[in-house]
Design a protein around this motif. Structure first.
Motif, mmCIF file in Angstrom:
data_model
loop_
_atom_site.group_PDB
_atom_site.id
_atom_site.type_symbol
_atom_site.label_atom_id
_atom_site.label_comp_id
_atom_site.label_asym_id
_atom_site.label_seq_id
_atom_site.Cartn_x
_atom_site.Cartn_y
_atom_site.Cartn_z
ATOM 1 N N UNK A 167 0.830 -1.205 0.000
ATOM 2 C CA UNK A 167 0.000 0.000 0.000
ATOM 3 C C UNK A 167 0.859 1.247 0.000
ATOM 4 N N UNK A 168 0.258 2.322 -0.505
ATOM 5 C CA UNK A 168 0.946 3.602 -0.537
ATOM 6 C C UNK A 168 -0.073 4.730 -0.455
ATOM 7 N N UNK A 223 -3.210 10.807 -8.696
ATOM 8 C CA UNK A 223 -2.328 9.809 -9.301
ATOM 9 C C UNK A 223 -1.053 9.750 -8.464
ATOM 10 N N UNK A 224 -0.315 10.813 -8.500
ATOM 11 C CA UNK A 224 0.909 10.879 -7.699
ATOM 12 C C UNK A 224 1.914 9.801 -8.065
ATOM 13 N N UNK A 225 1.675 9.104 -9.169
ATOM 14 C CA UNK A 225 2.544 8.012 -9.607
ATOM 15 C C UNK A 225 2.647 6.889 -8.585
ATOM 16 N N UNK A 226 1.542 6.705 -7.841
ATOM 17 C CA UNK A 226 1.498 5.626 -6.848
ATOM 18 C C UNK A 226 1.701 4.253 -7.464
ATOM 19 N N UNK A 227 1.299 4.093 -8.716
ATOM 20 C CA UNK A 227 1.439 2.783 -9.355
ATOM 21 C C UNK A 227 2.905 2.357 -9.406
ATOM 22 N N UNK A 267 -3.174 -1.431 -2.559
ATOM 23 C CA UNK A 267 -3.966 -0.400 -1.911
ATOM 24 C C UNK A 267 -3.342 0.976 -2.150
ATOM 25 N N UNK A 268 -4.156 1.907 -2.639
ATOM 26 C CA UNK A 268 -3.703 3.279 -2.844
ATOM 27 C C UNK A 268 -4.627 4.222 -2.098
ATOM 28 N N UNK A 269 -4.030 5.189 -1.407
ATOM 29 C CA UNK A 269 -4.787 6.204 -0.672
ATOM 30 C C UNK A 269 -4.244 7.571 -1.060
#
Length: 177
Positions: A92-93, A99-103, A140-142
Motif C-alpha cells: 500500500x501507498x 495519481x501521484x505516480x502511486x502505481x 492499496x492506494x490512498x
C-alpha cells in the motif's frame, strides 16, 4: 490463523495511519522502518516468521521512500536464503495527488515480492465511490491533500485499507491450510 506483519515507513504520519487500518483488518503486527531506514533484529525475526507480509511506503517522487528502499535492499539476505519464498505479500501507498505516480510504488513492491519468491495479493474491490475510490487493482492506494494532516485521510480510503488487510490475511490463511 495466519500470522501477518505490516512493515512500513512513514515520513509524516500518513502512511502510519493507513498502516494501522491495514493491520487492524489483518489482525497484524506492525513493524516501523525508522527515519534511518532500519528495523530491529526482533522485527526481522517477526517478518521471517510471518505467513504474510504487507509492505507500505509513501510515494515520494514516483517511488518508495529512500528509507523503505534501504529496508528492501537489506532483504537480499532473505532472498539469498529463500527465507520469504511462498509467503503471501501485498502493498500500500499514499500520496498527495490523485495519481501521484502511486502505481510505480506498488509495482516496486510487486517486484520486491517476486524477487523474494512471494505470492502477490492485489486489491479486488471495485470502485463504488467509497471503497477503492482510486480504482487500484494491484494494491492499496490512498490519497490526501499535500497540506492535510493524517486525520484528513478520507474514511473510504481507511475502510479500503482495513478490507485490504482482511483480504491479504484471508489469502494467507487459505494457503496455509
Amino acid at each position: 490463523m495466519a500470522k501477518t506483519v505490516v512493515v512500513f515507513h512513514s515520513g509524516y504520519g500518513h502512511t502510519q495511519r493507513v498502516a494501522q487500518f491495514v493491520a487492524q483488518g489483518a489482525n497484524a503486527q506492525t513493524v516501523t522502518i525508522d527515519a534511518d531506514g532500519n528495523i530491529t533484529d526482533a522485527d526481522w525475526a517477526a517478518l521471517d516468521a510471518a505467513d504474510a507480509i504487507i509492505f507500505g511506503s509513501p510515494t515520494y517522487m514516483g517511488m518508495v521512500s529512500w528509507q523503505f528502499k534501504k529496508f528492501a535492499d537489506a532483504t537480499s539476505k532473505r532472498w539469498f536464503a529463500g527465507t520469504w519464498k511462498d509467503k503471501v505479500a501485498g502493498g500500500f501507498t499514499i500520496s498527495a495527488q490523485l495519481s501521484g505516480d502511486k502505481v510505480s510504488t506498488i509495482q516496486y513492491f510487486i517486484t520486491l515480492a517476486m524477487q523474494n519468491g512471494m505470492i502477490w495479493v492485489g486489491q479486488p474491490e471495485m470502485n463504488d465511490g467509497h471503497i477503492n475510490r482510486l480504482g487500484a487493482s494491484t494494491g492499496l492506494m490512498a490519497q490526501v491533500g499535500p497540506t492535510s494532516p493524517a486525520e484528513d485521510i478520507p474514511q473510504g480510503d481507511l475502510d479500503t485499507a482495513k478490507a485490504f488487510g482482511e483480504r491479504v490475511a484471508a489469502v494467507a490463511a487459505k494457503l496455509r491450510g
